[in-house]
Structure formats: C-alpha cells, structure tokens
Design a protein around this motif. Structure first.
Motif, mmCIF file in Angstrom:
data_model
loop_
_atom_site.group_PDB
_atom_site.id
_atom_site.type_symbol
_atom_site.label_atom_id
_atom_site.label_comp_id
_atom_site.label_asym_id
_atom_site.label_seq_id
_atom_site.Cartn_x
_atom_site.Cartn_y
_atom_site.Cartn_z
ATOM 1 N N ARG A 79 -6.289 -5.017 -16.795
ATOM 2 C CA ARG A 79 -6.540 -3.646 -16.348
ATOM 3 C C ARG A 79 -5.266 -3.014 -15.760
ATOM 4 O O ARG A 79 -5.012 -1.816 -15.945
ATOM 5 N N PHE B 212 -2.468 -2.136 -10.263
ATOM 6 C CA PHE B 212 -2.808 -2.897 -9.054
ATOM 7 C C PHE B 212 -3.569 -4.168 -9.420
ATOM 8 O O PHE B 212 -4.442 -4.150 -10.294
ATOM 9 N N PHE C 129 -5.649 -7.133 -7.230
ATOM 10 C CA PHE C 129 -6.106 -7.426 -5.872
ATOM 11 C C PHE C 129 -6.510 -8.891 -5.731
ATOM 12 O O PHE C 129 -6.888 -9.539 -6.716
ATOM 13 N N ASN D 190 0.829 -1.218 0.000
ATOM 14 C CA ASN D 190 0.000 0.000 0.000
ATOM 15 C C ASN D 190 0.858 1.261 0.000
ATOM 16 O O ASN D 190 0.531 2.241 -0.677
ATOM 17 N N ARG E 124 -0.348 6.893 -9.662
ATOM 18 C CA ARG E 124 -0.982 5.562 -9.736
ATOM 19 C C ARG E 124 -1.591 5.344 -11.110
ATOM 20 O O ARG E 124 -1.496 4.274 -11.689
ATOM 21 N N ASN F 249 -11.523 -7.061 -7.569
ATOM 22 C CA ASN F 249 -12.012 -5.680 -7.530
ATOM 23 C C ASN F 249 -12.373 -5.127 -8.907
ATOM 24 O O ASN F 249 -12.030 -3.985 -9.239
#
Lengths: 390, 232
Positions: B159, B92, B94, B54, B86, B98
């Motif tokens: 993504r 990212f 997860f 994080n 970001r 998500n």
C-alpha cells in the motif's frame, strides 16, 4: 463519487452492524408511514362520510339559519327560491326543515332537533326509506348514538313535545322506525329525522325549508335570493379543525419515531467513529483530507437511511397494500368515546406521504450522521493512527 | 535547495503540552536526507523517533524551526496540500499495519490510488505489481483478518509503495513480527529501495533492522546523538 464508493464499501463491510441499524431504521419508516396513512385514511373517510351522509354537494342555507343559535332556529326557515325549488323537483337536491322539540324517553326530558326530510330522497346516503311507513304515530329515524343516549330501540314509541308556528305547544307519539348506523355524529346525536311533510303539519307550516342539500357534483352558484350557498370548505370547518388537532398529535408521534431513527443513526455513528479512530487516522495519513473523511462517514450514515428505505419497502409495501385493502378494525370503544369513527379504517398511503416521509427521514439522517462525523475535523492524525483520542 | 535533497530540517523543535509544563520531544534537529537513502532512526522509547517521522510525514508540524519535505515547508502547508503531498509522494508503514479491516488486500492496496483518481485498469496494473513485489498476488481477495502478521505488514508495504512515492516512512515496521518475517519484510524494502530508488526512513529500536541500514541516525532525548553512514 469516490466518497460514495468508499462509504458503500465500508457499509457492506461492516456486515451485521449495518443490518441491525438498517432494520431499526426501517421500523421507523414503516411505523411513520403506517401511522400517517391511518390518520390520512381516517380523515378521508370522515370527509367522504360527511359528504355522503350530510353535506352532499354543498348546501343552501336560509339567511337567518344559524345552527349554533337555538333561539333563531325557528326563524331560519322559509319557502325555497324558485331556482332552488326546481333543483328539488329535478331530483338534484333535497330540502331539510328543522325545529326544536323535547322527547320524554322513560319519562326523562331530552331536548332534540326534529329534522324533516323527504323519505324518498336519494341525495344523501341516510336510510330515509323507512320514513314512508304509514302509521298512526309519526315515523322517526334516529342514529345509533342517539338511540343509546335515549335508550330507544327500533319500534319504541316516545312522546315528543314541540311548539308550532304560532308558538302553541303540542305533543304526540313518535315511533322509531329505524336506528341507523352512521359514522357522522352531526346527523345522529340529539336528532330525530321525520318525513318533512309530517313535520310541516306538526308545525303548521307549508313548503318551509331550513337548508337545501345539493346532489354531489352539482354546480353551485353563489347566493340565491334569501339563500346562502355553503361550500364544503365552510361546512367542514369543524372537521378540518379537528383534523388539524389530530395532525398535531400525529406530528408528536412522527417526531418520537423520527427521534428513534435519529438515535439509531447517531448511536451507530458515534460508536463507529470511536471504534474506527485508527482507520480514520490511516485514511488521513494515506492522503485523505479530514473533510473528505467526514464526507465518507456522513454518507455512510445517510446510506443507512437509503438501505433502510429499501428494506422498509421490502416488507412494508406488502403490509401497506394488505392494510389498504382489508382495513384496520377499530375497537367499538373508540366510537363510544365520542369519536366518529368507522368500524374499519382503510389507511391511505399516497405517493406524496411516502415520498415526504422518506425525504424527511433521509434529510434528518444526513444531519444526524454529520453531527458526530464533523468531530473528525478536530482529530489529531498522529493520535488517531494509534487508535487514541486527542 | 540541492535537487538531491529530499528532506531538510533546520533547528527543528517539537514541544507537547504536559499539564502546566511542556515536554520537548525534538530539540534543534538539523538533518539533510537525500533521494534513495535507507535510513534508520534509532533510539530508546521516548527519544523522538515517531515525532520526527510524523513531522516529516506532514502529519504534525514543528513548534520551532522548519522541516522542508520534498520542497514543501511543512509548517506552511494547508491541510489540503499536506494531504495531497502524502497521497502523491509519501508512503506510510505502521507498527500495527493499520489496514482497513473491511477491505480486501487488493482494496487496501488500491486505496491511495483511488484518492489519485486514476483509471480502473491503471489502478489494477499498479496494485497487481505492488502485490507481486511483496509476494502476495495470490492473496488479493483475502481480508486482513485472514492474514498473518507478516503478510499484513507486506500488504501495508504494498500500500505504501503502490503509488511509487519518493519517500516511505516506516514506524517500527518489524516490532510486531518474528525474526523470520522481520528479515523478509526488510529484504523486501531493501529491494524496493534499490529497484525503485524510493527513500526509506525507519523509526526502530529493533537490532535486526540495523544490519540493513545504509545510514543510522541515533536520537536521544529529542536530539541527534549520532548520525553515521553504514553502507556506501
């Protein structure tokens, strides 16, 4: 633009939930517009009826005439100024003479105003034609409310007692030749309309007038020697006050309905934000600022308002058109409660009313959407990603 | 800073308030991560893997020490600038995928590109490429609910990599997948690492992942217990 696109995508993606909120919200639109339209329609009708039945295109009052002071009623009369008399002669106005009297229906005493008017007048919509009836008794025209209060019917004869110009009491019989149905209470309750010439004979006066009613659309001038011009604004002062009072009641209803709309949106927003915490966290992780996420959620709420307006137009427009054409039947009881109201109210849905309502609902929906959405700025994205609240 | 250094942490410490006391999730972490690495942060639950991810992903900031990610000190970044970082540089992945549930596969993958305000045709080409990499070009119109867990995770990978980021952070990416899907996902990421040179950092305690790692950093009780290169 992006926020708009995403909000739209989310909105349609939510399917049934969106449509349920939209339908509830659309009810608020329709009911607010319906209710305001009814009030506007009622107001317009009341104003129109007053103009057609009582006020005409404005009035000239004898300077001493004060309708609220019964002690001066007899003083508030005089011969018309030549300029005004010529209007009467040309059929551009009709004059009215007023006197106080008492009637004795069924032996009971009732104070009334005797109003003399030309039976052939065409200035007002009052059905004065029956007053030309050539009978021994004095022909009188009364309103339905007066008839009910005095328990009089068409054809009834009743004793009337008055004081003539010399102050001498006199009495005679009058015959009710017509009971008129009017929405205008101020020409009805406690009044008997007689032929002006007969009233003048009763009072022992000649060519005396209390006030003059101008034809609608007449050009009125200011005060004419001894006669004061009263325009619609002055003559409808009480009605305007009453409308204002009604508007307060209407505004309360408006607020209640608006609160329903707020509740629908607020509830949807709070639930949506709670349920979509993970989505919010993901959006932030993918590079959206919190403010941008707030914007999307606020827009989503606002779009409920837009969609609801469209849905409301879909079923509301035909309903409003039909209502405006066929009117809304008012129960008899309303009239008995002392409210001058037509048998049918034709709601008036102006563009201004629709635009104003839409703008108010939209604006408040945006505010109500924003209130829960702004909490997103306090979200901890690491918790939100996991669907937790911090 | 060495041009090859993607991430540098110095005495990185993170504490969370726990009632009257504080819990130290990370304690004096000193790390250097170079471009193109394929790193696993391993360790038991509560060892600080996710907290470290994080902070490296600018979703959180250190209590003490510093973390410089792609030349940006995370503690000094504004919300706006960290969001920009970001969006442009970090992907990212997860554990629970998500994915945005009301969006199609295509729209989910397109999402980070929309934030970059790229043209429609450019976005289209990039999304199609990303979906091809993960072998889901034929499921572009499906909604996440219509996909299996493995497919969902592949969409999440697409993504993460569609914008060709310098760094991909994956938090337990295989935890919700069976062995076959786990290997498929890891193979995909390994290929992307080789072909695109993207740096991958995983937080995992899945034994299957370890075989794919080039470097393994073991965390224990918020501290680096071991940092070893597994493959040259």
């Amino acid at each position: 633009m992006l926020a708009f696109k995403l909000a739209l995508r989310n909105l349609f993606g939510a399917g049934l939930r969106t449509w349920l909120t939209v339908i509830v919200l659309s009810f608020s639109y329709v009911i607010i517009i319906f209710q305001q339209g009814m009030l506007d329609g009622w107001n317009k009708q009341a104003r129109r009826d007053m103009m057609h039945w009582e006020l005409g295109g404005g009035q000239y009052w004898h300077t001493a005439y004060d309708p609220y002071d019964f002690f001066t009623i007899e003083d508030g009369r005089g011969p018309l100024a030549p300029e005004l008399q010529s209007r009467v002669d040309q059929g551009q106005a009709t004059d009215v003479l007023i006197s106080q009297a008492s009637i004795y229906p069924d032996g009971r005493l009732m104070s009334v105003l005797l109003k003399g008017i030309d039976p052939n007048q065409t200035i007002l919509d009052m059905p004065t034609a029956p007053l030309v009836e050539n009978i021994t008794e004095i022909p009188a025209l009364i309103g339905r409310r007066m008839a009910e209060a005095a328990k009089l019917r068409k054809g009834d004869v009743v004793t009337v007692r008055w004081r003539d110009a010399n102050g001498t009491f006199d009495a005679t019989e009058i015959k009710i030749v017509e009971v008129m149905k009017t929405n205008v209470g101020s020409i009805d309750m406690g009044q008997l309309w007689l032929p002006k010439s007969r009233l003048e004979s009763m009072l022992g006066v000649e060519n005396m007038t209390t006030y003059l009613v101008l034809k609608r659309g007449s050009n009125a001038t200011d005060t004419v020697n001894g006669w004061v011009y009263r325009d619609h604004a002055y003559l409808m002062k009480e009605l305007t006050e009453m409308i204002k009072m009604k508007s307060v009641g209407g505004s309360i209803m408006f607020l209640v309905l608006l609160a329903l709309a707020w509740l629908a949106i607020f509830d949807t927003q709070v639930l949506s934000i709670f349920r979509r915490r993970k989505e919010i966290g993901t959006m932030i992780a993918l590079g959206m600022t919190r403010q941008r996420v707030v914007r999307i959620f606020t827009l989503e709420g606002a779009m409920h308002g837009i969609l609801a307006a469209a849905v409301a137009a879909l079923y509301g427009a035909p309903l409003f058109i039909w209502m405006a054409r066929s009117g809304w039947a008012m129960p008899e009881m309303t009239d008995d409660m002392g409210m001058a109201i037509a048998e049918r109210i034709y709601p008036s849905y102006s563009l201004g009313l629709i635009a104003m309502t839409t703008a108010i609902v939209m604006l408040s929906v945006i505010v109500v959407s924003f209130i829960p959405a702004r909490n997103i700025t306090t979200f901890n994205p690491t918790d939100a990603i996991k669907g937790k609240t911090s | 800073m060495d041009n090859n250094h993607l991430i540098t942490t110095e005495n990185l410490t993170k504490r969370f308030p726990m009632g009257q006391t504080e819990l130290t999730a990370l304690n004096n972490i000193n790390l250097t991560i170079r471009k193109g690495e394929f790193i696993g942060l391993v360790g038991p639950s509560g060892s600080g893997k996710t907290t470290l991810l994080n902070i490296l992903g600018t979703l959180d900031s250190p209590t003490e020490g510093s973390a410089v990610v792609l030349g940006n000190n995370t503690a000094e970044l504004s919300h706006k600038n960290s969001a920009k970082l970001r969006n442009l540089q970090i992907g990212f992945i997860f554990q629970t995928f998500n994915l945005l549930p009301v969006y199609t596969v295509y729209e989910n993958v397109e999402f980070p590109l929309l934030l970059q305000k790229l043209g429609k045709s450019q976005r289209h080409d990039m999304v199609v490429d990303a979906l091809k990499w993960v072998g889901l070009a034929d499921r572009a119109k499906s909604k996440p609910a219509q996909l299996s867990g493995g497919q969902c995770q592949r969409v999440a990978i697409a993504r993460a990599i569609v914008k060709k980021p310098a760094l991909v952070l994956a938090d337990e990416p295989t935890a919700n997948l069976d062995a076959k899907n786990s290997h498929h996902i890891l193979k995909t990421m390994e290929t992307l690492n080789k072909e695109l040179g993207t740096t991958f950092i995983f937080a995992t305690h899945d034994e299957k992942v370890i075989g794919y790692l080039k470097r393994q950093i073991t965390l224990d009780d918020g501290q680096i217990a071991n940092d070893q290169v597994l493959k040259g």
